[in-house]
Design a protein around this motif. Structure first.
Motif, PDB file in Angstrom:
ATOM      1  N   ILE A 153     -24.958  -7.767  34.234  1.00 34.15           N
ATOM      2  CA  ILE A 153     -25.589  -9.081  34.316  1.00 34.15           C
ATOM      3  C   ILE A 153     -25.557  -9.613  35.743  1.00 34.15           C
ATOM      4  CG2 ILE A 153     -23.584 -10.563  33.895  1.00 34.15           C
ATOM      5  CD1 ILE A 153     -26.984 -10.764  32.120  1.00 34.15           C
ATOM      6  N   PHE A 154     -24.572  -9.135  36.540  1.00 35.49           N
ATOM      7  CA  PHE A 154     -24.474  -9.594  37.909  1.00 35.49           C
ATOM      8  C   PHE A 154     -25.421  -8.836  38.850  1.00 35.49           C
ATOM      9  CE2 PHE A 154     -20.427 -10.950  36.083  1.00 35.49           C
ATOM     10  CZ  PHE A 154     -20.444 -12.280  36.454  1.00 35.49           C
ATOM     11  N   LEU A 155     -26.210  -7.940  38.264  1.00 33.21           N
ATOM     12  CA  LEU A 155     -27.201  -7.210  39.060  1.00 33.21           C
ATOM     13  C   LEU A 155     -28.587  -7.837  38.963  1.00 33.21           C
ATOM     14  CD1 LEU A 155     -26.152  -3.532  38.220  1.00 33.21           C
ATOM     15  CD2 LEU A 155     -25.416  -4.971  40.134  1.00 33.21           C
ATOM     16  N   ARG A 156     -28.692  -8.970  38.279  1.00 42.84           N
ATOM     17  CA  ARG A 156     -29.987  -9.655  38.193  1.00 42.84           C
ATOM     18  C   ARG A 156     -30.469 -10.038  39.589  1.00 42.84           C
ATOM     19  NH1 ARG A 156     -29.968 -14.697  34.460  1.00 42.84           N
ATOM     20  NH2 ARG A 156     -32.233 -14.443  34.758  1.00 42.84           N
ATOM     21  N   PRO A 157     -31.765  -9.897  39.874  1.00 42.53           N
ATOM     22  CA  PRO A 157     -32.293 -10.248  41.200  1.00 42.53           C
ATOM     23  C   PRO A 157     -32.054 -11.720  41.532  1.00 42.53           C
ATOM     24  CG  PRO A 157     -33.886  -8.939  39.969  1.00 42.53           C
ATOM     25  CD  PRO A 157     -32.798  -9.314  39.004  1.00 42.53           C
ATOM     26  N   ASP A 158     -31.769 -11.997  42.792  1.00 47.89           N
ATOM     27  CA  ASP A 158     -31.526 -13.371  43.226  1.00 47.89           C
ATOM     28  C   ASP A 158     -32.705 -14.283  42.911  1.00 47.89           C
ATOM     29  OD1 ASP A 158     -29.018 -12.780  44.198  1.00 47.89           O
ATOM     30  OD2 ASP A 158     -29.696 -12.444  46.256  1.00 47.89           O
ATOM     31  N   ASP A 159     -33.928 -13.775  43.074  1.00 46.46           N
ATOM     32  CA  ASP A 159     -35.108 -14.605  42.793  1.00 46.46           C
ATOM     33  C   ASP A 159     -35.152 -15.029  41.328  1.00 46.46           C
ATOM     34  OD1 ASP A 159     -35.874 -14.405  45.407  1.00 46.46           O
ATOM     35  OD2 ASP A 159     -37.436 -12.895  45.071  1.00 46.46           O
ATOM     36  N   ASP A 160     -34.763 -14.117  40.433  1.00 47.10           N
ATOM     37  CA  ASP A 160     -34.748 -14.459  39.012  1.00 47.10           C
ATOM     38  C   ASP A 160     -33.713 -15.542  38.727  1.00 47.10           C
ATOM     39  OD1 ASP A 160     -36.660 -12.547  38.706  1.00 47.10           O
ATOM     40  OD2 ASP A 160     -35.412 -11.135  37.567  1.00 47.10           O
ATOM     41  N   LEU A 161     -32.556 -15.421  39.377  1.00 48.02           N
ATOM     42  CA  LEU A 161     -31.496 -16.405  39.173  1.00 48.02           C
ATOM     43  C   LEU A 161     -31.927 -17.778  39.688  1.00 48.02           C
ATOM     44  CD1 LEU A 161     -28.450 -14.223  40.281  1.00 48.02           C
ATOM     45  CD2 LEU A 161     -29.042 -14.872  37.948  1.00 48.02           C
ATOM     46  N   ALA A 162     -32.537 -17.799  40.858  1.00 47.92           N
ATOM     47  CA  ALA A 162     -33.002 -19.068  41.426  1.00 47.92           C
ATOM     48  C   ALA A 162     -34.060 -19.706  40.534  1.00 47.92           C
ATOM     49  CB  ALA A 162     -33.552 -18.842  42.833  1.00 47.92           C
ATOM     50  N   ALA A 163     -34.960 -18.884  40.014  1.00 48.92           N
ATOM     51  CA  ALA A 163     -36.018 -19.401  39.142  1.00 48.92           C
ATOM     52  C   ALA A 163     -35.428 -19.988  37.867  1.00 48.92           C
ATOM     53  CB  ALA A 163     -37.008 -18.285  38.815  1.00 48.92           C
ATOM     54  N   GLU A 164     -34.405 -19.329  37.318  1.00 50.40           N
ATOM     55  CA  GLU A 164     -33.802 -19.845  36.081  1.00 50.40           C
ATOM     56  C   GLU A 164     -33.073 -21.159  36.326  1.00 50.40           C
ATOM     57  OE1 GLU A 164     -30.655 -18.564  32.580  1.00 50.40           O
ATOM     58  OE2 GLU A 164     -31.745 -17.004  33.659  1.00 50.40           O
ATOM     59  N   ILE A 165     -32.365 -21.253  37.437  1.00 50.82           N
ATOM     60  CA  ILE A 165     -31.689 -22.518  37.742  1.00 50.82           C
ATOM     61  C   ILE A 165     -32.712 -23.637  37.935  1.00 50.82           C
ATOM     62  CG2 ILE A 165     -30.279 -23.739  39.445  1.00 50.82           C
ATOM     63  CD1 ILE A 165     -28.782 -21.116  39.929  1.00 50.82           C
ATOM     64  N   GLY A 166     -33.789 -23.319  38.641  1.00 55.21           N
ATOM     65  CA  GLY A 166     -34.830 -24.322  38.851  1.00 55.21           C
ATOM     66  C   GLY A 166     -35.445 -24.781  37.548  1.00 55.21           C
ATOM     67  N   ARG A 167     -35.726 -23.821  36.688  1.00 51.82           N
ATOM     68  CA  ARG A 167     -36.411 -24.123  35.425  1.00 51.82           C
ATOM     69  C   ARG A 167     -35.491 -24.785  34.406  1.00 51.82           C
ATOM     70  NH1 ARG A 167     -37.534 -19.359  34.628  1.00 51.82           N
ATOM     71  NH2 ARG A 167     -35.910 -18.796  33.112  1.00 51.82           N
ATOM     72  N   GLU A 168     -34.306 -24.215  34.231  1.00 54.09           N
ATOM     73  CA  GLU A 168     -33.435 -24.638  33.140  1.00 54.09           C
ATOM     74  C   GLU A 168     -32.433 -25.727  33.518  1.00 54.09           C
ATOM     75  OE1 GLU A 168     -34.052 -23.697  30.249  1.00 54.09           O
ATOM     76  OE2 GLU A 168     -35.311 -21.936  30.550  1.00 54.09           O
ATOM     77  N   VAL A 169     -32.205 -25.911  34.809  1.00 52.51           N
ATOM     78  CA  VAL A 169     -31.242 -26.930  35.225  1.00 52.51           C
ATOM     79  C   VAL A 169     -31.949 -28.082  35.939  1.00 52.51           C
ATOM     80  CG1 VAL A 169     -29.169 -27.420  36.579  1.00 52.51           C
ATOM     81  CG2 VAL A 169     -29.401 -25.218  35.408  1.00 52.51           C
ATOM     82  N   VAL A 170     -32.570 -27.761  37.069  1.00 53.98           N
ATOM     83  CA  VAL A 170     -33.174 -28.825  37.885  1.00 53.98           C
ATOM     84  C   VAL A 170     -34.318 -29.523  37.152  1.00 53.98           C
ATOM     85  CG1 VAL A 170     -34.362 -29.342  40.043  1.00 53.98           C
ATOM     86  CG2 VAL A 170     -32.494 -27.664  40.010  1.00 53.98           C
TER      87      VAL A 170
END
Length: 217
Positions: free
Chosen positions: A142-159
């Motif tokens: 799970i820690f191998l997820r691309p940084d762009d995917d992680l940023a997109a999820e934080i933007g979408r699901e948190v911010v």
């Protein structure tokens, strides 16, 4: 809030090398070496998992090969000395098998491995039938997820959810799994919530939350 819930089913290995209770020692050792695994589930007649044979279960035979155990060793290590004289999986296996279901969360699997001091778990359905196997290494995928995917999820699901009218004022960056949130938000009380939710996104290693309220400009 973050909706992605990763389960054992998402990271487990679905093609599993198995043996039967009647599989002999040499066949087990050969299978482990050929397929580069450290443990194999024991399955009887395509039914439920009845046990697991690991490298640790095979080592006593080598340990006591040249020097049979003395009386003290036999008393102190009954399990190991018994396995040293075993030749089939049903005699070597650890039973009952410690298993987990496909829908279990990754933290659940990690805690179970830590509590029982094991490196992998057979994954079984409600009837105990083998569906896959999950290892410590699988849990780290799970820690191998691309940084762009992680940023997109934080933007979408948190911010976007916490600050729907001000999301353009917030920037999310992720580098090597480490997230940074910068910008101004209307409600300072939600800043700790944003940091906590960003940290809960699967694959995030750490969060540096630099969000501020408008008055701190």
């Amino acid at each position: 809030m973050p909706t992605a819930r990763y389960t054992v089913n998402d990271v487990m290995t679905k093609t599993v090398i198995t043996v039967t209770p009647d599989t002999e020692f040499k066949e087990i050792a050969d299978a482990m070496q050929r397929w580069e695994v450290i443990a194999v589930p024991v399955v009887a007649d395509e039914g439920p998992v009845v046990g697991v044979v690991s490298e640790a279960d095979l080592l006593p035979k080598e340990e006591f090969h040249e020097h049979p155990p003395g009386m003290i060793d036999q008393m102190r290590r009954l399990g190991d000395t018994a396995k040293a004289g075993s030749v089939r999986a049903e005699e070597l296996m650890s039973s009952p098998a410690i298993t987990i279901e496909p829908g279990a969360s990754l933290p659940q699997a990690a805690r179970l491995m830590a509590d029982r001091r094991i490196k992998r778990l057979p994954v079984v359905d409600a009837d105990g039938r083998l569906k896959g196997i999950v290892s410590r290494a699988d849990l780290l995928k799970i820690f191998l997820r691309p940084d762009d995917d992680l940023a997109a999820e934080i933007g979408r699901e948190v911010v976007d959810r916490l600050f729907p009218g001000s999301h353009r004022n917030v920037k999310v960056g992720v580098t090597w799994g480490m997230a940074t949130l910068t910008g101004h938000v209307p409600d300072a009380a939600l800043i700790p919530v944003a940091a906590r939710l960003a940290q809960s996104v699967k694959g995030i290693v750490s969060v540096d939350c630099r969000l501020k309220d408008p008055e701190s400009r």
